[in-house]
Write a protein that holds these residues in place. Structure first.
Motif, PDB file in Angstrom:
ATOM      1  N   LYS A 224     -54.007  94.539  19.409  1.00  0.00           N
ATOM      2  CA  LYS A 224     -54.302  95.235  20.671  1.00  0.00           C
ATOM      3  C   LYS A 224     -54.078  94.321  21.875  1.00  0.00           C
ATOM      4  N   GLU A 225     -54.389  93.037  21.727  1.00  0.00           N
ATOM      5  CA  GLU A 225     -54.174  92.083  22.824  1.00  0.00           C
ATOM      6  C   GLU A 225     -52.687  91.903  23.118  1.00  0.00           C
ATOM      7  N   ILE A 226     -51.885  91.783  22.061  1.00  0.00           N
ATOM      8  CA  ILE A 226     -50.451  91.546  22.265  1.00  0.00           C
ATOM      9  C   ILE A 226     -49.785  92.798  22.823  1.00  0.00           C
ATOM     10  N   PHE A 227     -50.336  93.972  22.498  1.00  0.00           N
ATOM     11  CA  PHE A 227     -49.823  95.216  23.077  1.00  0.00           C
ATOM     12  C   PHE A 227     -50.008  95.219  24.590  1.00  0.00           C
ATOM     13  N   VAL A 228     -51.185  94.813  25.053  1.00  0.00           N
ATOM     14  CA  VAL A 228     -51.449  94.750  26.499  1.00  0.00           C
ATOM     15  C   VAL A 228     -50.461  93.800  27.174  1.00  0.00           C
ATOM     16  N   LYS A 229     -50.224  92.661  26.540  1.00  0.00           N
ATOM     17  CA  LYS A 229     -49.275  91.677  27.087  1.00  0.00           C
ATOM     18  C   LYS A 229     -47.866  92.268  27.169  1.00  0.00           C
ATOM     19  N   ALA A 230     -47.430  92.928  26.088  1.00  0.00           N
ATOM     20  CA  ALA A 230     -46.078  93.493  26.050  1.00  0.00           C
ATOM     21  C   ALA A 230     -45.911  94.604  27.085  1.00  0.00           C
ATOM     22  N   GLU A 231     -46.935  95.423  27.249  1.00  0.00           N
ATOM     23  CA  GLU A 231     -46.898  96.472  28.260  1.00  0.00           C
ATOM     24  C   GLU A 231     -46.733  95.869  29.653  1.00  0.00           C
ATOM     25  N   LYS A 232     -47.483  94.816  29.909  1.00  0.00           N
ATOM     26  CA  LYS A 232     -47.464  94.171  31.226  1.00  0.00           C
ATOM     27  C   LYS A 232     -46.122  93.497  31.503  1.00  0.00           C
ATOM     28  N   GLU A 233     -45.552  92.852  30.449  1.00  0.00           N
ATOM     29  CA  GLU A 233     -44.332  92.066  30.650  1.00  0.00           C
ATOM     30  C   GLU A 233     -43.058  92.843  30.325  1.00  0.00           C
ATOM     31  N   GLY A 234     -43.207  94.034  29.761  1.00  0.00           N
ATOM     32  CA  GLY A 234     -42.063  94.908  29.566  1.00  0.00           C
ATOM     33  C   GLY A 234     -41.135  94.547  28.427  1.00  0.00           C
ATOM     34  N   TYR A 235     -41.684  94.260  27.250  1.00  0.00           N
ATOM     35  CA  TYR A 235     -40.840  94.043  26.064  1.00  0.00           C
ATOM     36  C   TYR A 235     -41.410  94.822  24.888  1.00  0.00           C
ATOM     37  N   TYR A 236     -40.600  94.972  23.844  1.00  0.00           N
ATOM     38  CA  TYR A 236     -40.990  95.773  22.689  1.00  0.00           C
ATOM     39  C   TYR A 236     -41.557  94.890  21.585  1.00  0.00           C
ATOM     40  N   LEU A 237     -42.426  95.496  20.784  1.00  0.00           N
ATOM     41  CA  LEU A 237     -43.070  94.793  19.679  1.00  0.00           C
ATOM     42  C   LEU A 237     -42.606  95.369  18.344  1.00  0.00           C
ATOM     43  N   GLY A 238     -42.259  94.491  17.423  1.00  0.00           N
ATOM     44  CA  GLY A 238     -41.975  94.904  16.052  1.00  0.00           C
ATOM     45  C   GLY A 238     -42.962  94.213  15.132  1.00  0.00           C
ATOM     46  N   TYR A 239     -43.630  94.981  14.272  1.00  0.00           N
ATOM     47  CA  TYR A 239     -44.607  94.373  13.367  1.00  0.00           C
ATOM     48  C   TYR A 239     -44.493  94.916  11.951  1.00  0.00           C
ATOM     49  N   LYS A 240     -44.452  93.974  11.035  1.00  0.00           N
ATOM     50  CA  LYS A 240     -44.678  94.320   9.632  1.00  0.00           C
ATOM     51  C   LYS A 240     -46.182  94.199   9.398  1.00  0.00           C
TER      52      LYS A 240
END
Length: 390
Positions: A224-240
């Motif tokens: 959830k923390e890294i999602f907030v960061k990605a939303e703010k900085e504008g990049y996509y997340l890929g997770y296994k």
């Protein structure tokens, strides 16, 4: 009735001989005492390279759980699986490297795998472990923000360059790069470094993927923390998303060094957080790519339900199911028949180097309640079905 009970689909790639061999292997693995004996029995003859051992392993354990000794042998297996719409992730399964030249050699292997994946639609990801690119002790020191010697600073710079070289080539050729998770004491620096790669290469889509082990009690909060960061900085997340692979080792180290265990208090907590991670990612589908690595039928059924409810197409390239080669074929092949993206983790490498991986998998199997029994019952069911159909 489960979505995964159709044994005809599950074992359509296997002959009667293959199934019987798998049956006897699982019988052996299902016995903790035999597994313990086997792991010790094979260590010495492999170490001294006795000639009779490798052919025995090659025809038994390797055929069931490993794609071969070279990437090219792995591709042959991957192409066979792909005939049934099951993809593969070639996993160069060597462990415990310590020398800089060894890390450079693995980097070159990964670059070669990116080329292979670009040419072959059966291979949707290239995967590596962080410690394939640097010593675990170095990852630990960096993660703990400890002072590094000049040699260690140079070694860490080499680690960064290896990560970036593989991710850059994946970006250039449009090939997904997946980075495995390892022990907690080295994971912070690996997460930070992987996040840097995501920031750089995931501007348009999830191309670099990290791994979360949900048997850790802190991973849902991290997601959830890294999602907030990605939303703010504008990049996509890929997770296994996986449950995890180092539980006994983690608990033993925590007890020996007298710090709180990073592992969930029980399996129910791991299952809960695993499923909550799936739900969180699907609920924020615009930002994520998801690879659900699981041998748990309930979790796989949950993801199918979540995708349906949230309007995610079965063949959406950002959503994958995954199991290990040689295991849970009832899940993999039935998911393929349903039309979802599915990939088998297909380890390969020289027998001597891959044995630590195989030993760990065998030990995991004996500790997972019902895993080997489930495999055996499915094989028995399919052999009986084939007998009646003749």
């Amino acid at each position: 009735m489960s979505l995964f009970d159709n044994t005809q689909f599950a074992f359509e790639s296997k002959s009667d001989k293959d199934l019987k061999k798998a049956y006897y292997l699982y019988k052996l693995i299902g016995s903790p005492s035999l597994t313990k004996f086997g792991t010790h029995f094979f260590k010495f003859p492999i170490a001294v390279d006795l000639p009779f051992v490798k052919p025995l392993i090659r025809e038994t354990i390797y055929k069931q759980f490993v794609g071969g000794e070279t990437a090219e042998q792995g591709v042959v297996v991957a192409n066979k699986l792909y005939k049934y719409h099951v993809s593969s992730i070639l996993d160069y399964s060597i462990e415990g490297l310590t020398e800089e030249h060894q890390f450079d050699e693995v980097r070159d292997v990964m670059l070669h795998l990116v080329d292979l994946a670009k040419e072959n639609p059966s291979i949707p990801f290239v995967v590596f472990k962080p410690t394939a690119f640097g010593r675990i002790e170095l990852f630990e020191k960096v993660g703990k923000k400890q002072d590094l010697t000049e040699d260690e600073k140079a070694a860490w710079q080499n680690v960064r360059q290896r990560f970036e070289a593989v991710c850059q080539k994946g970006y250039d050729l449009d090939v997904n790069i997946m980075i495995d998770a390892e022990e907690t004491w080295m994971q912070d620096s690996a997460d930070d470094l992987t996040d840097e790669m995501m920031v750089k290469f995931n501007k348009n889509r999830a191309l670099v993927w990290n791994t979360l082990q949900m048997y850790r009690h802190d991973r849902l909060a991290y997601l959830k923390e890294i999602f907030v960061k990605a939303e703010k900085e504008g990049y996509y997340l890929g997770y296994k998303i996986v449950r995890g692979a180092y539980m006994e080792k983690e608990r033993a180290r925590a007890e020996a060094e007298n710090y709180p265990s990073p592992i969930q208090p029980n399996k129910e907590a791991s299952d809960r957080d695993y499923n909550l991670a799936l739900e969180f990612i699907v609920q924020h589908k615009e930002r994520f790519g998801l690879f659900a690595g699981s041998h748990n039928e309930e979790s796989c059924e949950l993801l199918i339900k979540l995708m349906e409810e949230n309007g995610i197409e079965k063949n959406n390239p950002n959503y994958w199911f995954g199991q290990l080669f040689g295991m849970s074929d009832n899940i993999s092949f039935n998911i393929a028949h349903l039309g979802y993206n599915i990939a088998k983790y297909l380890p390969y490498g020289p027998i001597k180097e891959v044995m630590p991986y195989l030993i760990r998998r065998a030990q995991e199997n004996t500790s997972v309640a019902g895993q080997t029994g489930r495999e055996l019952s499915l094989i028995e069911k399919e052999l009986e079905r084939r007998k009646k159909s003749k």
